[in-house]
Scaffold this motif. Structure first.
Motif, mmCIF file in Angstrom:
data_model
loop_
_atom_site.group_PDB
_atom_site.id
_atom_site.type_symbol
_atom_site.label_atom_id
_atom_site.label_comp_id
_atom_site.label_asym_id
_atom_site.label_seq_id
_atom_site.Cartn_x
_atom_site.Cartn_y
_atom_site.Cartn_z
ATOM 1 N N LEU A 54 6.841 4.220 4.821
ATOM 2 C CA LEU A 54 8.010 5.267 4.519
ATOM 3 C C LEU A 54 8.375 5.083 3.035
ATOM 4 N N ALA A 55 8.459 3.846 2.372
ATOM 5 C CA ALA A 55 8.714 3.737 1.089
ATOM 6 C C ALA A 55 7.601 4.286 0.186
ATOM 7 N N LEU A 56 6.347 4.294 0.745
ATOM 8 C CA LEU A 56 5.240 4.806 -0.112
ATOM 9 C C LEU A 56 5.257 6.469 -0.147
ATOM 10 N N LEU A 57 5.607 6.874 1.020
ATOM 11 C CA LEU A 57 5.925 8.502 1.227
ATOM 12 C C LEU A 57 7.084 8.919 0.355
ATOM 13 N N VAL A 58 8.253 7.984 0.386
ATOM 14 C CA VAL A 58 9.416 8.395 -0.204
ATOM 15 C C VAL A 58 9.035 8.378 -1.905
ATOM 16 N N ALA A 59 8.239 7.310 -2.446
ATOM 17 C CA ALA A 59 8.001 7.300 -3.614
ATOM 18 C C ALA A 59 7.044 8.289 -4.264
ATOM 19 N N ALA A 60 6.258 8.785 -3.340
ATOM 20 C CA ALA A 60 5.044 9.928 -3.610
ATOM 21 C C ALA A 60 6.142 11.312 -4.142
ATOM 22 N N MET A 61 7.261 11.477 -3.398
ATOM 23 C CA MET A 61 8.181 12.746 -3.743
ATOM 24 C C MET A 61 8.720 12.734 -5.033
ATOM 25 N N ASN A 62 8.846 11.440 -5.950
ATOM 26 C CA ASN A 62 8.934 11.284 -7.201
ATOM 27 C C ASN A 62 7.786 10.986 -8.098
ATOM 28 N N SER A 63 6.631 11.060 -7.589
ATOM 29 C CA SER A 63 5.541 10.669 -8.508
ATOM 30 C C SER A 63 5.004 11.983 -9.349
ATOM 31 N N ARG A 64 4.509 11.683 -10.614
ATOM 32 C CA ARG A 64 4.076 12.454 -11.287
ATOM 33 C C ARG A 64 2.512 12.451 -11.802
ATOM 34 N N PRO A 65 1.771 13.449 -11.916
ATOM 35 C CA PRO A 65 0.429 13.442 -12.290
ATOM 36 C C PRO A 65 0.088 12.356 -13.377
ATOM 37 N N PRO A 66 -1.130 11.798 -13.302
ATOM 38 C CA PRO A 66 -1.759 10.819 -14.323
ATOM 39 C C PRO A 66 -1.558 11.663 -15.647
ATOM 40 N N SER A 67 -1.165 10.891 -16.570
ATOM 41 C CA SER A 67 -1.182 11.514 -17.957
ATOM 42 C C SER A 67 -1.727 10.150 -18.828
ATOM 43 N N PRO A 68 -2.511 10.533 -19.912
ATOM 44 C CA PRO A 68 -3.283 11.724 -19.805
ATOM 45 C C PRO A 68 -4.394 12.020 -18.838
ATOM 46 N N ALA A 69 -4.620 13.305 -18.464
ATOM 47 C CA ALA A 69 -5.584 13.527 -17.414
ATOM 48 C C ALA A 69 -6.763 13.437 -18.132
ATOM 49 N N THR A 70 -7.655 12.433 -17.482
ATOM 50 C CA THR A 70 -9.152 12.075 -17.486
ATOM 51 C C THR A 70 -9.764 12.161 -16.254
ATOM 52 N N HIS A 71 -10.923 11.943 -16.341
ATOM 53 C CA HIS A 71 -11.800 12.070 -15.125
ATOM 54 C C HIS A 71 -11.340 10.832 -14.329
ATOM 55 N N VAL A 72 -11.314 9.632 -15.106
ATOM 56 C CA VAL A 72 -10.905 8.436 -14.512
ATOM 57 C C VAL A 72 -9.440 8.210 -14.051
ATOM 58 N N THR A 73 -8.607 8.818 -14.541
ATOM 59 C CA THR A 73 -7.084 8.787 -14.040
ATOM 60 C C THR A 73 -6.996 9.618 -12.764
ATOM 61 N N VAL A 74 -7.469 10.775 -13.005
ATOM 62 C CA VAL A 74 -7.481 11.827 -11.884
ATOM 63 C C VAL A 74 -8.249 11.271 -10.363
ATOM 64 N N THR A 75 -9.246 10.559 -10.693
ATOM 65 C CA THR A 75 -9.987 10.057 -9.462
ATOM 66 C C THR A 75 -9.071 8.795 -9.086
ATOM 67 N N ALA A 76 -8.429 8.007 -9.894
ATOM 68 C CA ALA A 76 -7.459 6.842 -9.400
ATOM 69 C C ALA A 76 -6.445 7.454 -8.486
ATOM 70 N N GLY A 77 -6.114 8.871 -9.126
ATOM 71 C CA GLY A 77 -4.754 9.682 -8.425
ATOM 72 C C GLY A 77 -5.505 10.007 -6.945
ATOM 73 N N ILE A 78 -6.528 10.446 -6.913
ATOM 74 C CA ILE A 78 -7.326 10.770 -5.619
ATOM 75 C C ILE A 78 -7.361 9.736 -4.701
ATOM 76 N N GLU A 79 -7.940 8.509 -5.286
ATOM 77 C CA GLU A 79 -7.890 7.457 -4.378
ATOM 78 C C GLU A 79 -6.724 6.925 -3.941
ATOM 79 N N ALA A 80 -5.523 7.052 -4.677
ATOM 80 C CA ALA A 80 -4.297 6.755 -4.356
ATOM 81 C C ALA A 80 -3.860 7.604 -3.021
#
Length: 179
Positions: A61-87
């Protein structure tokens, strides 16, 4: 004394009046998550933490609540976007499916949209094929955006992965001949 300790580890019938408060609090958080009421979800989560600090659903539940506040990776690179996808795939999606059921896809859509927006300027990279707007838009069913993202790639006809995504998008858009 020993008999009492052994009995405490045995499963017991739950009592609605004694054991129902935590179920009510979990329901309160889940309901707030489904309607994307961040304040209600945070408040409900804090109540659950205060009253049932070892509740087994607290981490998810804490993970889901935190997701509502999360921001996309910055700066956006292939590595940071891939990490976001994995998360999303390894943590957020399983928790959402388990606790939100049918509403999981709706809850996850803003996370996929944020990653797709972050990846909008990234060209397709064979080393990170999911870190492309076409794959990310596919996750929430925006087939028009999938088609547009593939078409925006200068060499898409030479990329098997992109051709497949375009065919899938055309199929979903009702263009079976073009697919």
């Amino acid at each position: 004394m020993r008999a009492a300790a052994e009995r405490s580890t045995e499963p017991r019938q739950l009592d609605l009046f004694l054991d129902g408060r935590d179920a009510f609090l979990v329901h309160e958080v889940v309901t707030s998550l489904v309607v994307r009421d961040r304040v209600g979800a945070e408040t409900g989560l804090e109540r659950l933490r205060d009253e049932h600090p070892v509740h087994p659903d607290l981490p998810a539940l804490a993970l889901l609540v935190a997701a509502m506040n999360s921001r996309p990776p910055s700066p956006a690179t292939h590595v940071t976007v891939t990490a976001g996808i994995e998360a999303v795939q390894q943590g957020l999606a399983p928790a959402a499916r388990r606790l939100l059921g049918e509403d999981a896809a709706t809850f996850l859509k803003p996370s996929w949209q944020a990653l797709a927006a972050a990846a909008a300027r990234l060209l397709f990279d064979e080393a990170h094929p999911r870190a492309h707007r076409s794959w990310l838009c596919q996750q929430y069913g925006d087939w028009t955006a999938v088609r547009a993202a593939v078409a925006a790639e200068p060499d898409w006809p030479t990329r098997h992965c992109l051709r497949y995504r375009l065919g899938l998008a055309r199929h979903h858009l009702g263009e079976p001949e073009a697919a």
